[in-house]
Design a protein around this motif. Sequence first.
Motif, PDB file in Angstrom:
ATOM      1  N   LYS A 121       0.837  -1.205   0.000  1.00 39.10           N
ATOM      2  CA  LYS A 121       0.000   0.000   0.000  1.00 39.10           C
ATOM      3  C   LYS A 121       0.871   1.254   0.000  1.00 39.10           C
ATOM      4  O   LYS A 121       0.620   2.201  -0.741  1.00 39.10           O
ATOM      5  CB  LYS A 121      -0.935   0.015   1.215  1.00 39.10           C
ATOM      6  CG  LYS A 121      -2.068  -0.942   1.138  1.00 39.10           C
ATOM      7  CD  LYS A 121      -2.939  -0.808   2.366  1.00 39.10           C
ATOM      8  CE  LYS A 121      -4.043  -1.847   2.405  1.00 39.10           C
ATOM      9  NZ  LYS A 121      -4.860  -1.742   3.599  1.00 39.10           N
ATOM     10  N   TYR A 122       1.913   1.280   0.811  1.00 41.88           N
ATOM     11  CA  TYR A 122       2.803   2.442   0.854  1.00 41.88           C
ATOM     12  C   TYR A 122       3.558   2.617  -0.473  1.00 41.88           C
ATOM     13  O   TYR A 122       3.771   3.740  -0.928  1.00 41.88           O
ATOM     14  CB  TYR A 122       3.784   2.327   2.013  1.00 41.88           C
ATOM     15  CG  TYR A 122       3.151   2.493   3.382  1.00 41.88           C
ATOM     16  CD1 TYR A 122       2.262   3.535   3.631  1.00 41.88           C
ATOM     17  CD2 TYR A 122       3.436   1.623   4.417  1.00 41.88           C
ATOM     18  CE1 TYR A 122       1.679   3.691   4.869  1.00 41.88           C
ATOM     19  CE2 TYR A 122       2.864   1.772   5.665  1.00 41.88           C
ATOM     20  CZ  TYR A 122       1.991   2.806   5.898  1.00 41.88           C
ATOM     21  OH  TYR A 122       1.412   2.971   7.129  1.00 41.88           O
ATOM     22  N   ASN A 123       3.936   1.517  -1.072  1.00 39.48           N
ATOM     23  CA  ASN A 123       4.628   1.601  -2.368  1.00 39.48           C
ATOM     24  C   ASN A 123       3.700   2.166  -3.447  1.00 39.48           C
ATOM     25  O   ASN A 123       4.111   2.989  -4.258  1.00 39.48           O
ATOM     26  CB  ASN A 123       5.137   0.225  -2.794  1.00 39.48           C
ATOM     27  CG  ASN A 123       6.356  -0.192  -1.988  1.00 39.48           C
ATOM     28  OD1 ASN A 123       7.031   0.646  -1.395  1.00 39.48           O
ATOM     29  ND2 ASN A 123       6.631  -1.495  -1.958  1.00 39.48           N
ATOM     30  N   ILE A 124       2.450   1.739  -3.458  1.00 42.35           N
ATOM     31  CA  ILE A 124       1.487   2.237  -4.445  1.00 42.35           C
ATOM     32  C   ILE A 124       1.185   3.711  -4.200  1.00 42.35           C
ATOM     33  O   ILE A 124       1.129   4.510  -5.129  1.00 42.35           O
ATOM     34  CB  ILE A 124       0.203   1.377  -4.433  1.00 42.35           C
ATOM     35  CG1 ILE A 124       0.523  -0.021  -4.962  1.00 42.35           C
ATOM     36  CG2 ILE A 124      -0.892   2.029  -5.262  1.00 42.35           C
ATOM     37  CD1 ILE A 124      -0.620  -0.988  -4.860  1.00 42.35           C
ATOM     38  N   ILE A 125       0.990   4.077  -2.939  1.00 44.28           N
ATOM     39  CA  ILE A 125       0.728   5.484  -2.616  1.00 44.28           C
ATOM     40  C   ILE A 125       1.948   6.341  -2.961  1.00 44.28           C
ATOM     41  O   ILE A 125       1.817   7.431  -3.524  1.00 44.28           O
ATOM     42  CB  ILE A 125       0.335   5.635  -1.126  1.00 44.28           C
ATOM     43  CG1 ILE A 125      -1.034   5.006  -0.882  1.00 44.28           C
ATOM     44  CG2 ILE A 125       0.323   7.099  -0.717  1.00 44.28           C
ATOM     45  CD1 ILE A 125      -1.448   4.935   0.574  1.00 44.28           C
ATOM     46  N   GLY A 126       3.144   5.853  -2.670  1.00 40.22           N
ATOM     47  CA  GLY A 126       4.367   6.600  -3.006  1.00 40.22           C
ATOM     48  C   GLY A 126       4.531   6.763  -4.504  1.00 40.22           C
ATOM     49  O   GLY A 126       4.917   7.834  -4.992  1.00 40.22           O
ATOM     50  N   LEU A 127       4.234   5.711  -5.253  1.00 37.28           N
ATOM     51  CA  LEU A 127       4.325   5.789  -6.711  1.00 37.28           C
ATOM     52  C   LEU A 127       3.298   6.775  -7.265  1.00 37.28           C
ATOM     53  O   LEU A 127       3.602   7.550  -8.181  1.00 37.28           O
ATOM     54  CB  LEU A 127       4.112   4.396  -7.316  1.00 37.28           C
ATOM     55  CG  LEU A 127       4.235   4.291  -8.831  1.00 37.28           C
ATOM     56  CD1 LEU A 127       5.628   4.681  -9.286  1.00 37.28           C
ATOM     57  CD2 LEU A 127       3.885   2.889  -9.285  1.00 37.28           C
TER      58      LEU A 127
ATOM     59  N   CYS B 265       4.598  19.147 -12.477  1.00 41.47           N
ATOM     60  CA  CYS B 265       5.749  20.016 -12.737  1.00 41.47           C
ATOM     61  C   CYS B 265       5.951  20.295 -14.215  1.00 41.47           C
ATOM     62  O   CYS B 265       6.846  21.025 -14.588  1.00 41.47           O
ATOM     63  CB  CYS B 265       7.024  19.386 -12.170  1.00 41.47           C
ATOM     64  SG  CYS B 265       7.075  19.393 -10.381  1.00 41.47           S
ATOM     65  N   ASP B 266       5.114  19.729 -15.067  1.00 42.27           N
ATOM     66  CA  ASP B 266       5.279  19.904 -16.508  1.00 42.27           C
ATOM     67  C   ASP B 266       4.453  21.090 -16.995  1.00 42.27           C
ATOM     68  O   ASP B 266       3.734  21.003 -17.979  1.00 42.27           O
ATOM     69  CB  ASP B 266       4.868  18.620 -17.225  1.00 42.27           C
ATOM     70  CG  ASP B 266       5.298  18.631 -18.672  1.00 42.27           C
ATOM     71  OD1 ASP B 266       6.233  19.364 -19.003  1.00 42.27           O
ATOM     72  OD2 ASP B 266       4.684  17.892 -19.469  1.00 42.27           O
TER      73      ASP B 266
ATOM     74  N   LEU C 175       2.011   9.394  -5.697  1.00 41.42           N
ATOM     75  CA  LEU C 175       2.471  10.749  -5.372  1.00 41.42           C
ATOM     76  C   LEU C 175       3.625  11.186  -6.269  1.00 41.42           C
ATOM     77  O   LEU C 175       3.702  12.347  -6.686  1.00 41.42           O
ATOM     78  CB  LEU C 175       2.873  10.824  -3.905  1.00 41.42           C
ATOM     79  CG  LEU C 175       1.737  10.748  -2.884  1.00 41.42           C
ATOM     80  CD1 LEU C 175       2.285  10.711  -1.463  1.00 41.42           C
ATOM     81  CD2 LEU C 175       0.808  11.936  -3.065  1.00 41.42           C
ATOM     82  N   LEU C 176       4.529  10.258  -6.588  1.00 39.38           N
ATOM     83  CA  LEU C 176       5.646  10.568  -7.470  1.00 39.38           C
ATOM     84  C   LEU C 176       5.151  10.918  -8.872  1.00 39.38           C
ATOM     85  O   LEU C 176       5.588  11.912  -9.464  1.00 39.38           O
ATOM     86  CB  LEU C 176       6.609   9.378  -7.526  1.00 39.38           C
ATOM     87  CG  LEU C 176       7.832   9.552  -8.423  1.00 39.38           C
ATOM     88  CD1 LEU C 176       8.743  10.651  -7.885  1.00 39.38           C
ATOM     89  CD2 LEU C 176       8.573   8.250  -8.560  1.00 39.38           C
ATOM     90  N   LEU C 177       4.210  10.126  -9.394  1.00 38.63           N
ATOM     91  CA  LEU C 177       3.642  10.416 -10.713  1.00 38.63           C
ATOM     92  C   LEU C 177       2.876  11.733 -10.711  1.00 38.63           C
ATOM     93  O   LEU C 177       2.955  12.503 -11.672  1.00 38.63           O
ATOM     94  CB  LEU C 177       2.733   9.276 -11.162  1.00 38.63           C
ATOM     95  CG  LEU C 177       3.444   7.979 -11.560  1.00 38.63           C
ATOM     96  CD1 LEU C 177       2.429   6.899 -11.871  1.00 38.63           C
ATOM     97  CD2 LEU C 177       4.351   8.226 -12.747  1.00 38.63           C
ATOM     98  N   LEU C 178       2.141  12.008  -9.661  1.00 42.32           N
ATOM     99  CA  LEU C 178       1.418  13.271  -9.542  1.00 42.32           C
ATOM    100  C   LEU C 178       2.388  14.442  -9.522  1.00 42.32           C
ATOM    101  O   LEU C 178       2.151  15.478 -10.150  1.00 42.32           O
ATOM    102  CB  LEU C 178       0.541  13.265  -8.280  1.00 42.32           C
ATOM    103  CG  LEU C 178      -0.312  14.507  -8.059  1.00 42.32           C
ATOM    104  CD1 LEU C 178      -1.351  14.624  -9.159  1.00 42.32           C
ATOM    105  CD2 LEU C 178      -0.949  14.470  -6.694  1.00 42.32           C
TER     106      LEU C 178
END
Length: 85
Positions: A6-12, A22-23, A14-17
């Motif tokens: 769950k933490y890995n999916i949430i972290g991924l 930033c684009d 947030l990283l994609l967001l």
Amino acid sequence: MRKNLKYNIIGLALLLLGIVSCDTATQDQTPIVEPDDSYPVVTFTLENTGTSFNEGDTIVLYTVSIDKTINRSLTFHGTQTGGTA
């Protein structure tokens, strides 16, 4: 194990967001070639001021100058269109 997933999916997510948000950078666009000033302008300047010359005289008639640099060679040919030369 599920907690780490769950933490890995949430972290991924947030990283994609963060990457997508930033684009939004903008840049001022400038033209590469000026549309009104795309060709060099050639200027011909008369060197000799007389109208009659003696046999054997060396005559330099024109000086050719260009208002901007170019990356190719130029060749000019002179042609007499009238008179008794």
